[in-house]
Design an enzyme around this catalytic site. Sequence first.
Site, PDB file in Angstrom:
ATOM      1  N   HIS A 257       7.196   3.163  15.159  1.00 24.24           N
ATOM      2  CA  HIS A 257       6.084   2.986  14.436  1.00 24.24           C
ATOM      3  C   HIS A 257       4.983   3.878  15.209  1.00 24.24           C
ATOM      4  O   HIS A 257       5.247   4.011  16.574  1.00 24.24           O
ATOM      5  CB  HIS A 257       5.440   1.601  14.397  1.00 24.24           C
ATOM      6  CG  HIS A 257       5.756   0.776  15.989  1.00 24.24           C
ATOM      7  ND1 HIS A 257       4.741   0.846  16.755  1.00 24.24           N
ATOM      8  CD2 HIS A 257       6.533   0.298  16.361  1.00 24.24           C
ATOM      9  CE1 HIS A 257       5.029   0.300  17.807  1.00 24.24           C
ATOM     10  NE2 HIS A 257       6.105  -0.228  17.622  1.00 24.24           N
ATOM     11  N   ASP A 258       4.106   4.388  14.694  1.00 26.59           N
ATOM     12  CA  ASP A 258       2.791   5.074  15.034  1.00 26.59           C
ATOM     13  C   ASP A 258       3.114   6.426  16.057  1.00 26.59           C
ATOM     14  O   ASP A 258       2.383   6.585  16.728  1.00 26.59           O
ATOM     15  CB  ASP A 258       2.182   3.955  16.133  1.00 26.59           C
ATOM     16  CG  ASP A 258       1.725   2.881  15.489  1.00 26.59           C
ATOM     17  OD1 ASP A 258       0.648   2.895  14.844  1.00 26.59           O
ATOM     18  OD2 ASP A 258       2.267   1.849  15.660  1.00 26.59           O
TER      19      ASP A 258
ATOM     20  N   GLY B 269       7.680   3.356  20.004  1.00 26.24           N
ATOM     21  CA  GLY B 269       6.457   3.558  19.251  1.00 26.24           C
ATOM     22  C   GLY B 269       5.584   4.377  20.173  1.00 26.24           C
ATOM     23  O   GLY B 269       5.548   4.411  21.233  1.00 26.24           O
TER      24      GLY B 269
END
Length: 264
Positions: A119-120, A137
């Site tokens: 994520h991200d 992440g």
Amino acid sequence: MIHPTALIHPAAEIDPTADIGPYVIVDGPAKIGPNCRIEAHAQIVGRVEMGAKTVIGRAAIIGGDPQDLGFKPETETGVILGVGNVIREHVTIHRASKAGGFTRLGDGNFLMAGAHLAHDVVLGDKNILANACLLAGHITVGSNTFIGGGAVFHQFIRIGDYCVIQGNGSFGKDIPHFCAAHRINRLMGLNVIGLRRQGFSSEQRAAIKEMFKCLFLSGENLSQAVATARQQEWPVAAQRLLDFVAMPSKRGICAVRQGGAGEE
């Protein structure tokens, strides 16, 4: 161009020139651009925006929930892919973890089989990630960087432009622009061959080399070396390296280390 076995969410927007293969699942309000190709058994989950001429390989999953124990599935986040990305078999790219956020890829990236973007993550343009690279992440990668197969990266670090990173390496600190990295958090020098191939002039390469020596081979600690380097004017490319090193993430900067083959 949509195979009859594909399952397409009614909210999905698919350009009529896109090619959707057998048993593909598009589950959510995805936007799939012109001349994209999604191969058999791939899954596009949730809010995914896919630029033109992007290829999603067999059994890849784009837009799945973050592997974050605190994440709430109702959080509205997504994945944005630029133009001309090639995402090969079994790649996983997870959506962002905070409301309104996106995991993002620029244009022309090539992710080989089994690579993982948590994520991200943010990738620039024209990066190559070889098989089974694992990015945790909140990692930022610049552009024109090559990452060897099986390399792994801790969350919240930065990787610069025009880097080359050895396969099976393990990194928990920032890797500056133009550098070659290997083993565990170690810089082995500059990506000299890559800079030459990317059209950097001999003058530019010489200035970058001089900056690298000033920052990492002067005998000063990094903050002292940055202060010393700031005492003079530098060409643009060398200044980019200085600015990257002068503003590290909380994880710090990989360093050049001397020692025998048995060191860590």
